[in-house]
Design a protein around this motif. Sequence first.
Motif, PDB file in Angstrom:
ATOM      1  N   ARG A 247       1.998   6.384   7.640  1.00 39.55           N
ATOM      2  CA  ARG A 247       1.428   4.955   8.162  1.00 39.55           C
ATOM      3  C   ARG A 247       0.856   5.015   9.597  1.00 39.55           C
ATOM      4  O   ARG A 247       0.987   4.245  10.505  1.00 39.55           O
ATOM      5  N   GLY A 248       0.151   6.225   9.933  1.00 44.72           N
ATOM      6  CA  GLY A 248      -0.443   6.369  11.064  1.00 44.72           C
ATOM      7  C   GLY A 248       0.449   6.477  12.244  1.00 44.72           C
ATOM      8  O   GLY A 248       1.502   6.499  12.198  1.00 44.72           O
ATOM      9  N   GLU A 249      -0.264   6.490  13.357  1.00 45.42           N
ATOM     10  CA  GLU A 249       0.363   6.677  14.755  1.00 45.42           C
ATOM     11  C   GLU A 249       1.633   5.643  14.933  1.00 45.42           C
ATOM     12  O   GLU A 249       1.147   4.260  14.919  1.00 45.42           O
ATOM     13  N   TYR A 250       2.270   5.951  15.824  1.00 45.92           N
ATOM     14  CA  TYR A 250       3.124   5.111  16.360  1.00 45.92           C
ATOM     15  C   TYR A 250       2.494   4.259  17.602  1.00 45.92           C
ATOM     16  O   TYR A 250       2.081   5.018  18.630  1.00 45.92           O
TER      17      TYR A 250
ATOM     18  N   TRP B  35      11.952   3.984   6.548  1.00 45.02           N
ATOM     19  CA  TRP B  35      10.840   4.398   7.352  1.00 45.02           C
ATOM     20  C   TRP B  35      11.320   5.090   8.712  1.00 45.02           C
ATOM     21  O   TRP B  35      12.602   4.645   8.957  1.00 45.02           O
ATOM     22  N   PHE B  36      10.505   5.813   9.099  1.00 44.68           N
ATOM     23  CA  PHE B  36      11.127   6.568  10.340  1.00 44.68           C
ATOM     24  C   PHE B  36      10.111   7.193  11.090  1.00 44.68           C
ATOM     25  O   PHE B  36       8.891   7.210  10.601  1.00 44.68           O
ATOM     26  N   LEU B  37      10.233   7.823  12.002  1.00 41.89           N
ATOM     27  CA  LEU B  37       9.144   8.437  13.088  1.00 41.89           C
ATOM     28  C   LEU B  37       9.322   9.621  13.332  1.00 41.89           C
ATOM     29  O   LEU B  37      10.499  10.608  12.905  1.00 41.89           O
ATOM     30  N   ALA B  38       8.080  10.602  13.230  1.00 45.60           N
ATOM     31  CA  ALA B  38       8.097  12.042  13.574  1.00 45.60           C
ATOM     32  C   ALA B  38       7.183  12.320  14.435  1.00 45.60           C
ATOM     33  O   ALA B  38       6.054  11.779  14.816  1.00 45.60           O
ATOM     34  N   GLU B  39       7.509  13.226  15.383  1.00 42.63           N
ATOM     35  CA  GLU B  39       6.468  13.939  16.159  1.00 42.63           C
ATOM     36  C   GLU B  39       5.902  15.003  15.577  1.00 42.63           C
ATOM     37  O   GLU B  39       6.774  16.098  15.068  1.00 42.63           O
ATOM     38  N   ARG B  40       4.795  15.143  14.984  1.00 44.03           N
ATOM     39  CA  ARG B  40       4.087  16.144  14.292  1.00 44.03           C
ATOM     40  C   ARG B  40       2.862  16.899  15.466  1.00 44.03           C
ATOM     41  O   ARG B  40       2.183  16.043  15.997  1.00 44.03           O
ATOM     42  N   ASP B  41       2.891  17.928  15.089  1.00 42.90           N
ATOM     43  CA  ASP B  41       1.635  18.578  15.511  1.00 42.90           C
ATOM     44  C   ASP B  41       0.350  18.427  14.801  1.00 42.90           C
ATOM     45  O   ASP B  41       0.544  19.182  13.542  1.00 42.90           O
TER      46      ASP B  41
ATOM     47  N   GLN C 208       3.001  -4.600  -5.388  1.00 44.17           N
ATOM     48  CA  GLN C 208       4.283  -4.891  -5.155  1.00 44.17           C
ATOM     49  C   GLN C 208       5.065  -3.953  -4.397  1.00 44.17           C
ATOM     50  O   GLN C 208       5.906  -3.995  -3.355  1.00 44.17           O
ATOM     51  N   ASP C 209       4.635  -2.506  -4.806  1.00 45.24           N
ATOM     52  CA  ASP C 209       5.562  -1.378  -4.044  1.00 45.24           C
ATOM     53  C   ASP C 209       5.092  -1.589  -2.536  1.00 45.24           C
ATOM     54  O   ASP C 209       5.910  -1.330  -1.715  1.00 45.24           O
ATOM     55  N   ALA C 210       3.720  -1.682  -2.255  1.00 44.19           N
ATOM     56  CA  ALA C 210       3.367  -1.563  -1.074  1.00 44.19           C
ATOM     57  C   ALA C 210       3.639  -2.920  -0.252  1.00 44.19           C
ATOM     58  O   ALA C 210       4.130  -2.822   0.801  1.00 44.19           O
ATOM     59  N   ILE C 211       3.888  -3.991  -0.779  1.00 38.58           N
ATOM     60  CA  ILE C 211       4.131  -5.149   0.111  1.00 38.58           C
ATOM     61  C   ILE C 211       5.747  -4.934   0.424  1.00 38.58           C
ATOM     62  O   ILE C 211       6.381  -5.317   1.570  1.00 38.58           O
ATOM     63  N   ARG C 212       6.457  -4.416  -0.683  1.00 39.41           N
ATOM     64  CA  ARG C 212       7.894  -4.197  -0.464  1.00 39.41           C
ATOM     65  C   ARG C 212       8.193  -3.307   0.628  1.00 39.41           C
ATOM     66  O   ARG C 212       8.911  -3.476   1.662  1.00 39.41           O
TER      67      ARG C 212
ATOM     68  N   TRP D 192       4.447   7.155  11.989  1.00 38.29           N
ATOM     69  CA  TRP D 192       5.251   6.507  10.966  1.00 38.29           C
ATOM     70  C   TRP D 192       5.257   7.423   9.662  1.00 38.29           C
ATOM     71  O   TRP D 192       4.072   7.689   9.018  1.00 38.29           O
ATOM     72  N   TRP D 193       6.181   7.396   8.925  1.00 34.75           N
ATOM     73  CA  TRP D 193       6.445   8.060   7.661  1.00 34.75           C
ATOM     74  C   TRP D 193       7.450   7.083   6.710  1.00 34.75           C
ATOM     75  O   TRP D 193       8.385   6.651   7.585  1.00 34.75           O
ATOM     76  N   TYR D 194       6.997   7.043   5.599  1.00 33.69           N
ATOM     77  CA  TYR D 194       7.895   6.334   4.635  1.00 33.69           C
ATOM     78  C   TYR D 194       8.464   7.062   3.659  1.00 33.69           C
ATOM     79  O   TYR D 194       7.557   7.630   2.985  1.00 33.69           O
TER      80      TYR D 194
END
Lengths: 97, 961, 230
Positions: A21-24, A64-70, B704-708, A54-56
């Motif tokens: 999910r892109g940059e923090y 969801w969590f955060l990563a420091e990636r090169d 639905q998965d993305a919204i969740r 961000w990663w899921y």
Amino acid sequence: MSFMLRCPNCGDRHVAEFSFRGEYLQRPQQEDEFASWADYVYMKENVQGKHFEWWYHGSGCQRWFLAERDTTDNTTQTTFWFDDRPRLINRESEPDA
Amino acid sequence: MPDKRLSSHAYISLSECDQAIAFTFNSKVIKARSDDTIASALHAAGIGILSRSFKYHRPRGLYDGYGLGADLLLAVDGTPNVRGDKTRVEDGMDVRSQNAWPSPDFDAMAVNNTLVPLLPNGFYYKMFHRPKWLWPIAEKFIRKAAGIGAIDTTGETVDTRYEKRYRFPDICVIGGGPAGLASCLAACQEGKHVLLVEEDPQLGGHSVHTATKVANCQDDRLNGLSEQDAAGAIWDELKTYKNLEILTSTVVFALYEDNLIAAQSKHDLYKIRAGAVILAPGATDRHLVFENNDIPGIMTGRGVERLITMHGVKPGTRAVVIGNHDGVYHTAMLLQGAGVEVLVVADSRSDAATTEAARIVNENGTPIQPLSTIHAAKGRKSVNGAVIGDIAGKVEHASYRCDLIVIAAGFKPQLSLLSMGRVQPGWDEERQVFRVEKLPDGLYSTGDVHGTASFAQLYKEGKAVGLAAAQGAEQPQSVRSKEDIIVALPADIPAKGKHHFICKCMDVTRAEACASIAEGFDRVETLKRYTSMGMGPCQGKMCYEAVARLAAEDTGLSTSVAVPTTVRPPYIPVSFGVLAGRSQHLIPIRRTAMHDMHQQAGATFLNAGQWKRPHSYGDVQREARSMREGLGIIDVSTLGKLGISGPDAIDFLQFMLPGKFRKLATGKIRYSAMIGEDGILFEDGTLAHVKEGYYYMSTTTGNQDAIRSLFWWWIVTTDFDVKIDNLGPIFAAVNISGKNSRKLLEKLVDIDMSTEGFPYMSTRNATINGVPVMLFRIGFTGELSYEIHFPSEYGEAMWTHIMAEGAEYSIKPFGIETQRILRLEKGHLLPGIDTDALTNPYEAGVGFTIKDNKDDFIGKAFLKNFKDRGIENKLIPYKLSAGDAIPSDGVAILKAGKITGRVTSSRMSPILGYGIGLAWVNVDQSTPGTKIAIRLAGGGDVIGEVLDHAAYDPEGVLLKS
Amino acid sequence: MILQNYISDDQATFVKASPLAQVYRDHSASCTTIAGWNMASHYNDPKKELSHLKEGSLIVDWSHIGKISLRGETATVDIAKIAPDAAELAILQSCSTETQAILRLTTDEFLILCMPGEEAELMAKLSDTGAICHGGGMACLVLAGKNRDAVLERSTAMNIRRDLVPPGAVLQTTVHTIRCTLYRTPDCDILLHSREYSVSLFEAFMDVGIGVGLLPSGLDVVPVKLAGGR
């Protein structure tokens, strides 16, 4: 991409188990100028090197969590929960959680 | 047919094997031994030309017998581009040559060979650049001439079973030669789970075709054994380890980040994720460039050794042997032992070798010519002569009439996999090879990739590397003694002639490479792309060293700064079937709890993301009409369903959604758009307050998965104390629509169904046959309608029950296509169909869902910006006249010849009798009553009239009845 | 709330159908009713299926077992209402008896498995905790038999080597690209997944399993046993 990413909950997993999910970024305040909102939504740093993102873990614990990636070689130094960021992200702009 | 099978050998014992099997080559029956490769069997049968080269269609035959080149790509049982020299023959195999028509022996396209001056490098780019009209014609010809192999479209090979398998060893050793075996042993002794992958059917690497004995080995058991027996002894020991798995006849074709390895084993793809990888791919004979170096009959030293020792095949009758190291005498000796007349050994060194093999070769009467090497091969379809001269290519010493030229010019490390470890090899001046000294963490390398060495030395190094890998230690330094180093010959022997082929796959000569450099392509990577050197099927495995050295030399650089071009997967040609695996692995299918009921009712299905949804149960127009006139039912289980609760539930919803929900009483429902932070409309759904403090939100099927996950993200990043329950799979749901729906519901449940007791946009709990259900009175279809949500394990029973109870009202199931007509009659947009990534919600007509006079919510800043900017375009409903053609979705709307909008949804309304739709138009065309010209896909216009309301039941009387 | 209402309601006379109901019909499986669920007891050759456990592998539907999720900040406190020691579980570990297993998925999420029909009692203990009873929303396929690793190695890109993922261990990953919660017991690999994927997962298993001796079977041959521990 075939690198492994360490989910703080599930451990080392293939990157395909995650979505990105892109940059923090720090969300602006509503009273901020519109330009800062436009920057937040559209302007990415896109650094060559280490950054926070961000990663899921959609295929696993669905957290969801955060990563420091090169970004140059996909090595990740650390992955951590959002709540742990004050300890791990040292940015001037970073407000207290 | 000359019989080239050996019955005996003077110096080694040959393995016994019957010529028991038969296969066909271009429909001709060939007898073979079970230990034959396709290439060795064909060679034994006297078939010298096996394929044709890519560009000039020059004849190609057996060269190294090691699967590196493209010379032996064959179609086997319908699979194209199989390596003939690495594939064991099987009884009944159907083998065909490629890139040659009608046959490799007489190839019509060989005319290209005489057209050499007309087909220079970059001829694709240059030749057809001007005039422009020529390209389409030329392209057809080139497309036919280009490409290697043809895919079998007859369907005869489609039942091949391809599988994907996974392995997770602690250590993966790639290459089962002496060093690989030794490292395996060390890692196994450390108790690691080890996977050994070997390309050949047997282990041992090059030791299986030498007559040399092991000496000075640290493991004294092995001293005095032949290298082959020593390898066998290690193999036997390895078999005692339960923590070792050996995959033979398996080729590693790719190495990716974090030690992901892809390997092909016939039709199986192994995906191996290893803790550490030991790369021991070995080295292969150097590719030497000289005049006519590509003619069939020129073979490598190890190529002939393999033929003789492993397959009992005599490689030729009269041979000239070229070399620059002691091993060349071993090769010559094996040739002599097989009855081949060795005419001369041309050794580029000044001092004659003192090995046992050299002595035998000499005693057998073969002259040894020092300080000389090959200048040219002679012959057209096969070798018939060789010219020997000095190393500088200036002075010819002698010519020989021969049918075999053996090149044993030293060895080049097989660096492909090491380069895939993302490290560029460099020239090691001392060892006279390209080498990757240090790989990234977790990758190790050992063996001949660091320069050839004795069995004892390889064993020692392999053990040390295996131990280091097992312990996670640094890669140990490799050591090579002076005697191990083979001084490289010039990459190209610069004698006269224009046919010095650097790249045999793509037919690129030294002269062409030089011409391209003169044109300005003077960096090795651009030179590669322009000439296509190293870009053929062998991917530079054969020629990388020659390409790098000659590119450096011809651009005025020293070899010490030469770099090979980048190597990328795959290492060998891999069929799509292997990469794809079983189709079931790719995309799963999501089925609702009533799926089989739809199937039994004859539904045709439509993919909605991964979901299968009924498209219709037959006639769409009839389905739509039948619902409006009586009673219809549709499965809406695929809706996303989220339960939202917790102390901050309402605050969270106020933040997530653009509307205000504090006044949404329990039992009430509201429609809501969903807006991104960028102000764009991306989703819509309904929010029901089902129980004090508990909200039930439905979202569309695809999202639905993305919204969740989006909701969860916001919970993580904000301070709201909220709980989100994913109820999507727990509840099945149907929508019952039509004027008789209340009557049916009154039969099913025992709550007050009157419009006063259960008004539009409200929700009730009830039970149906003892099953608790949630009822939602909403109206996407525009009729009186109810959604019933119920536990999904009752899906089949509930559907059956409702259909039975509804029979008296002629209940009919309807599908997605009908639903799309019905909603269009009501002018409802579908996110993702009528909207896109630029859709301003005000322009889309859902501004009524936005209440921007509240605190922070997602998209607030951009929505204000949109509002300030005003409306530029609008999504409007329109209608056509009866009898008008129905435009297809996506066609343009024109005004004075200019495109001013587009139709997003267009259907025939069966109840109204004319076409209706939704379209984006410029705001000046959006006033109700405006006529818009809609361009039909096939040409011509129809005129639509902009509506300010739904085409069907504009007042919503039915909905609220 | 409805989720809690429905599981404590046993007035329903509708049969509860497994997500694999369609598969049962296609294979003419022999079915039986357990706690209101229509489940496969075997696939018409129980003897062969039983003997197959020793040589090959079986795929069995346990979708009727009770599955309860407990998620949130108070999950570790709430789980103590069922099993006092479960709060101490390490992440991705489990504690279990023959009839009940508690899987710790994350710091704040547990999955409780129980024998079919017993979820009402557990939900009563967990009232006011926000626990969710998955009922038919979560399906459960089980691989059993000596040779089941041959099926698994063709089914998931996840490292589930037995020395690393021993009985009692839990993990969540994709199997045939379908997200599953894997709970390993000494005899079985239990794969919990969202119901809509169940037929697809079954078909994918059968597709890769056909060459390595995978047969469908039922509860007569592989009855529900939830104990994961050594």
